[in-house]
Design an enzyme around this catalytic site. Structure first.
Site, short mmCIF file in Angstrom:
data_model
loop_
_atom_site.label_atom_id
_atom_site.label_comp_id
_atom_site.label_asym_id
_atom_site.label_seq_id
_atom_site.Cartn_x
_atom_site.Cartn_y
_atom_site.Cartn_z
N HIS B 92 55.55 27.99 77.62
CA HIS B 92 56.39 28.51 76.55
C HIS B 92 57.84 28.27 76.90
CE1 HIS B 92 52.85 31.30 75.42
NE2 HIS B 92 52.92 30.31 74.56
N GLU B 95 60.64 30.87 78.25
CA GLU B 95 60.35 31.70 79.42
C GLU B 95 60.90 31.04 80.68
OE1 GLU B 95 56.11 32.42 78.86
OE2 GLU B 95 56.49 33.17 76.84
N ARG B 152 59.79 28.69 71.41
CA ARG B 152 58.60 29.01 72.21
C ARG B 152 57.60 27.85 72.26
NH1 ARG B 152 54.69 33.24 73.33
NH2 ARG B 152 52.65 32.87 72.38
N HIS B 223 54.19 32.89 83.07
CA HIS B 223 54.91 33.16 81.83
C HIS B 223 55.93 34.26 82.05
CE1 HIS B 223 51.68 31.52 78.93
NE2 HIS B 223 51.21 31.30 80.13
N GLU B 297 52.78 37.38 83.92
CA GLU B 297 53.93 37.60 83.05
C GLU B 297 55.00 38.23 83.93
OE1 GLU B 297 54.35 36.83 79.88
OE2 GLU B 297 52.34 36.52 79.04
#
Lengths: 317, 362
Positions: B92, B95, B152, B223, B297
């Protein structure tokens, strides 16, 4: 004008040159970091000047951002989905998203009441949570959680709070209702910092204006931090109003801030803020007219949802 | 006139030298700043040049805009195929902390394999396949200007009547594609593409994972934001066969992360801790049999979100490194009995044999 320069830069210079000049344009407060970069900057500026002197054609119309958005814009602000009701009743796992989303809603409410340029509360941890269905199809969450004040950094203590958050389930979306109690909340005392900030900017000739807080690298000057926090508090009003069990909002960036003439001894600020909704991953743009003073606190006087384009649209052929 | 020509030539020479060094000032790379795709590509070349014994690069596909999707293969050379760990960052575009982490991870293992016996053993037994920026088109687009920072998706144009660009690559894999949590609105940030594997980026990963299925022990995809460790699957009604073990390993990793700077990471499936979704690369990896498949994440929890301040790059990467290594250590030790264990086993076998033979005498 700036976008024309950007487009032109992209077409005539290498990516490295372009990135260097772009960073220079964007970080005008922090200068180039070292002598190779300074030389690079000088070289690229020279290159750009030379390329402009060469009668280069105007950038093709397709590279200009359209004046009016063509085609689809970003989707409308996320609506509550008709989602199969998977949420459980009774005790909720504190680390799972239903409890976290409800706690964030309670936090938006807390910030609308007690937030300021020097006070923004963030969720530290959910300790306990439960949910139950209530009359007329709504759902009520009971929460026990801790919050910290972002303005006090890592040094700040955690405050213990409890809240009931009721999400109504009506045909048309209406915002959640929150009842909230936090220990040791200094409600009335506005700080010395707040007063100093207020005095500095409420003067008639103050005309603060800025874009992109923080910048793309997450950087922001000390001076602009209170304006960012104020935007975050104002955004809480919107995020609270727009929240449902199927949304999870945060403020990503302040796109712009323009100070207006102070009115009734209130600081008046025009903000454009970018919000992010986690479940839909959408970026939502809102224009806010905000007033603040240490005595009256934060008020949001006008709100306007703004469609985002042109980056989502194809250039016209 | 001569003076200005000379100064222009000097400028050219200095810039050329700077360019040859790949824009890397004084040949030392700043891991505490975000880098452009050009800088990252130059850095990858530098890693390969400076560590020829253990680093090689592989191009395993092209992006929509025809860029070479490249990974670094890191480990001691071997004549036979080795078991492997996969790590990708930057699927993405917005990020940015994720590619920063991949670079940090590479720097750490290259800086410690000679002195740290654990990492040295990993280099012997395993290969690392690391893709610092998977969605290169999107990443470059997010650097274009202030209005593109929050892009994104990929940068493929919409098909049919669609006037918007991009597909969410992490909804585009052949893993319960389109079942839950995606959008059929092509302007949405969760648009899963006209079909599964419509994006060349996801096809490249799919082909590589398929070709190396028997070697891959572990699939890590990085991410931001949220401070989460996600285990398969994104669909609420499907459980991985080793869910309990994955949760155990994930929780241990989260503990290792918290030990560094006190940050709390939650562990669970997406339907539990994030939101239900399908078509993710992590789910695809688990479905084709890669046993240990996790999504990281990274920081933060929403205060700055995607636009994580540069002064947090270092601490975010340090804690994530401990988390990743916790998982990789577990996977390694499960598959490669350590020398200590072999010695102990031999000792006990010998003692037991002696005891049995002495018992028989009496």
């Amino acid at each position: 004008m700036l976008s024309v320069i950007h487009t032109h830069l992209e077409s005539v210079s290498s990516r490295l040159c372009y990135a260097t000049v772009l960073r220079f344009i964007n970080s005008s407060s922090s200068g180039p970091r070292s002598s190779p970069e300074r030389i690079m900057k000088a070289f690229c500026s020279l290159w750009l000047l030379l390329s402009l002197v060469e009668l280069s054609p105007a950038p093709p119309a397709s590279q200009e951002p359209p004046l009016v958005c063509r085609g689809a814009t970003d989707p409308a602000p996320p609506q509550p989905e008709t989602q199969e009701d998977m949420a459980s009743t009774g005790d909720l796992e504190p680390t799972h998203f239903p409890a976290r989303r409800a706690a964030q809603v309670a936090l938006h409410h807390l910030n609308t009441l007690h937030g300021s340029p020097f006070r923004v509360f963030g969720l530290q941890q959910v300790h306990k949570a439960s949910a139950e269905d209530v009359a007329a199809g709504g759902r009520k969450y009971s929460l026990d959680f801790s919050v910290t004040d972002w303005a006090s950094g890592s040094a700040g203590p955690a405050l213990r709070c409890s809240a009931e958050v009721m999400f109504p389930r009506t045909q048309q979306h209406s915002g959640p209702e929150v009842q909230l109690r936090c220990e040791a909340l200094q409600q009335v005392s506005s700080t010395a910092e707040e007063h100093a900030f207020y005095q500095k900017y409420v003067t008639p000739d103050s005309a603060v204006s800025a874009q992109h807080l923080p910048d793309s690298y997450g950087n922001m000057s000390e001076d602009m931090q209170p304006f960012w926090r104020l935007a975050r508090v104002a955004a809480s009003f919107i995020m609270l109003r727009e929240s449902s069990e199927n949304t999870e909002f945060n403020m990503v960036q302040v796109a712009s801030i323009t100070q207006q003439e102070s009115s009734e001894k209130q600081l008046m600020l025009d903000y454009v803020v970018l919000l992010h909704d986690l479940p839909s991953q959408e970026i939502v743009q809102w224009k806010l007219l905000v007033s603040w003073s240490p005595d009256r606190g934060v008020r949001v006087l006008q709100t306007e949802w703004q469609p985002r384009c042109p980056h989502a649209t194809k250039p016209p052929n | 006139m001569k003076g200005s020509v000379i100064s222009v030539l000097v400028v050219f020479a200095l810039v050329a030298q700077d360019r040859l060094a790949g824009g890397l000032e004084h040949r030392s790379y700043d891991y505490t700043k975000y880098h452009t795709m050009d800088e990252i590509s130059a850095w990858m070349n530098q890693m390969e040049r400076e560590n020829p014994d253990v680093v090689s690069s592989m191009i395993y596909g092209q992006t929509y805009e025809n860029r070479n999707i490249t990974l670094l293969k890191i480990g001691f050379n071997s004549t036979t195929p080795k078991k492997a760990i996969w790590m990708d960052c930057g699927i993405h575009a917005r990020e940015w902390i994720a590619p920063a982490f991949c670079q940090h991870f590479v720097k750490e293992i290259l800086g410690s394999y000679k002195t740290d016996s654990k990492v040295n053993k990993m280099f012997k037994n395993l290969d690392f396949y690391i893709t610092p920026v998977l969605n290169m088109d999107g990443y470059i687009y997010s650097w274009r200007d202030n209005t593109t920072r929050l892009w994104r998706k990929s940068r493929s144009p919409g098909t049919g009547n669609c006037t918007c660009f991009g597909t969410d690559p992490n909804s585009n894999f052949y893993a319960n594609w389109g079942m839950v949590g995606n959008s059929r609105n092509c302007c949405s940030d969760l648009y899963n593409g006209p079909t599964a594997l419509s994006e060349p980026e996801t096809k490249a990963v799919t082909d590589f994972l398929g070709a190396h299925q028997n070697q891959l022990l572990c699939y890590l995809t990085v991410h931001s934001f949220g401070q989460l460790i996600l285990v398969p699957y994104g669909h609420p009604n499907i459980s991985a066969p080793n869910y309990d073990e994955l949760m155990e390993v994930g929780l241990a990793a989260a503990k290792a992360i918290t030990a560094v700077h006190g940050k709390s990471y939650k562990v669970g499936t997406p339907p539990d801790v994030l939101y239900a979704n399908s078509g993710s690369s992590r789910d695809f990896a688990r479905l084709i049999g890669i046993p240990y498949s996790f999504t990281f994440e990274l920081r933060d929890e929403g205060k700055y979100g995607f636009i994580l301040p540069e002064d947090q790059i270092q601490p975010a990467c340090e804690e994530a490194y401990q988390g990743a290594m916790s998982i990789i250590n577990y996977v390694h030790d499960k598959n490669f009995k350590s020398a200590a264990i072999t010695v102990t086993a031999t000792l006990w076998t010998t003692l037991t044999a002696l005891w049995i033979s002495s018992a028989n005498v009496f």
